[in-house]
Design an enzyme around this catalytic site. Sequence first.
Site, PDB file in Angstrom:
ATOM      1  N   GLU A 220       0.923  -1.471   0.379  1.00 33.60           N
ATOM      2  CA  GLU A 220       0.047   0.044  -0.417  1.00 33.60           C
ATOM      3  C   GLU A 220       0.831   1.331   0.172  1.00 33.60           C
ATOM      4  OE1 GLU A 220      -3.329  -0.322   3.496  1.00 33.60           O
ATOM      5  OE2 GLU A 220      -4.362  -1.787   2.043  1.00 33.60           O
TER       6      GLU A 220
ATOM      7  N   GLU B 288      -5.392  -9.144  -0.178  1.00 30.88           N
ATOM      8  CA  GLU B 288      -5.660  -8.310   1.405  1.00 30.88           C
ATOM      9  C   GLU B 288      -7.810  -7.836   0.323  1.00 30.88           C
ATOM     10  OE1 GLU B 288      -4.601  -5.042   3.855  1.00 30.88           O
ATOM     11  OE2 GLU B 288      -2.355  -5.745   3.299  1.00 30.88           O
TER      12      GLU B 288
END
Length: 502
Positions: A173, A292
């Site tokens: 991320e 995720e």
Amino acid sequence: MLTCTATIDPAFTIAPVPPRLFGSFIEHMGRCVYGGVYEPGHPEADVDGLRADVIKLTRELGVSAVRYPGGNFVSGYRWEDGVGPVGDRPVTLDLAWRSLEPNTFGLNEFMSWARQTDIEPIMAVNLGTRGVEDACNLLEYTNFPGGTRYSDLRIAHGVRDPHNIKTWCLGNEMDGPWQVGQKTGTEYGRLAAETAKAMRRIDPSIELVACGSSNERMPTFGSWEADVLDEAYDVVDYISLHAYFEQHGDDRTGFLASAQVMDTFIDGVVATCDHIAAKKRSRRKLKLSFDEWNLWYESRFAGQDNLEWARAPRLIEDEYTVEDAVVLGNLLMSLLRHSDRVDIACLAQLVNVIAPIRTEPDTGAWRQTIFYPFALTARHARGEVLRVEPTSPVLHSETLGDVAAVDVTATRDPETGQTTIFAVNRDDSQAATLRLAMAGEEHDIVEHVVLGGQDLLATNSKDAPRRVEPRSSTRHFVEGGGFSAELPPVSWTMIRTAPVRK
């Protein structure tokens, strides 16, 4: 009663079911590691502190791969702090979750757990505070046979044979303002590309995952993927997707149709990948790693900046309802539908933190409601994903507009001819009749299970660990060339069929 029709034809396939579609995720966050997979002194712990009850449920869940050690945690992590004699390991600050990290569980403990659990490890490297050199050192430690600084260090730590970890995430991320070491797409793309090239010189057999946007709501979603892949398309194998779902406001229908949001998200990333391929005149089709995904009631989380420094604090230990399990089962159906491009998916996380498995220090582990659709799909989605185009009535969602009331997908094992149908009824007041035409051989129904349709807010807990379980159903009718089945309101259904042997 609603009516949905579809045809199951073994001639129309999407792709083989990817084994790693049923992956999960372990991060040094909250009680996922400490008090989750690892709890020395617990009655279920082995001599190494690994909880046998968690291992047993992980196997039952059908997890095929696990991503480790993060997550936001990895962007400030020094892997060297988690190897070697436990007594020599330092306590460090985890800037991601404002936690005190004891480092008593690290790389080699994770690999021991992975071997006992029979899962494939997926390792993430720190591209937040560290970079190319550190990633290469870690790869040398894990995969090089011996005779070098870091491979010999592994041997000195009691691990003679290489771990041979084959799949690596290049950071996590990196577009997020919450991330330690946040970067622009071009900055990260260049770093990821140089890291990839260097790591492949050590082990050309590895697969590499570049970071996509943290979620589709990011203002740079789409342009981030394009900027990263402009730099790294030729040297990575996957780009990642992350998504968490929850109900917003009173739009229950929109929440029940979360899989439609996932469909659109995946299609958008695929389009960006293929645009860069065309721009570069490349024949490679980049795969996706949805590493995720889950339901997360993020609106209830105060944010990491409001946390007090603590060891293994209780973080986002959401308790899941029957309704949540229906939505999660539908999200798995979306992943199956995109199996031609989504090759890896990781339910985040495995234990305690927004997880299918829960633990407490004074009792055994138990299954949350979302455990069941994952376990049944992982067990029975075998062979090839079939192309199914259901015809369904529509419902209106405040956030999504019109959505299908019933969603259907299916897999078929070409060796046995057995077919597994997964169906969701999103209507909260009406049952639906699913009418399926089965092309080819005549089939019998060998199993019909339902989750939902009643007690939608029921949960499993420490005191009532088996309150919610899938139930068998006989509400089906086999007819020539197919069958009909009843789908209760707000329910997830799995129907397994086998060819009639005459």
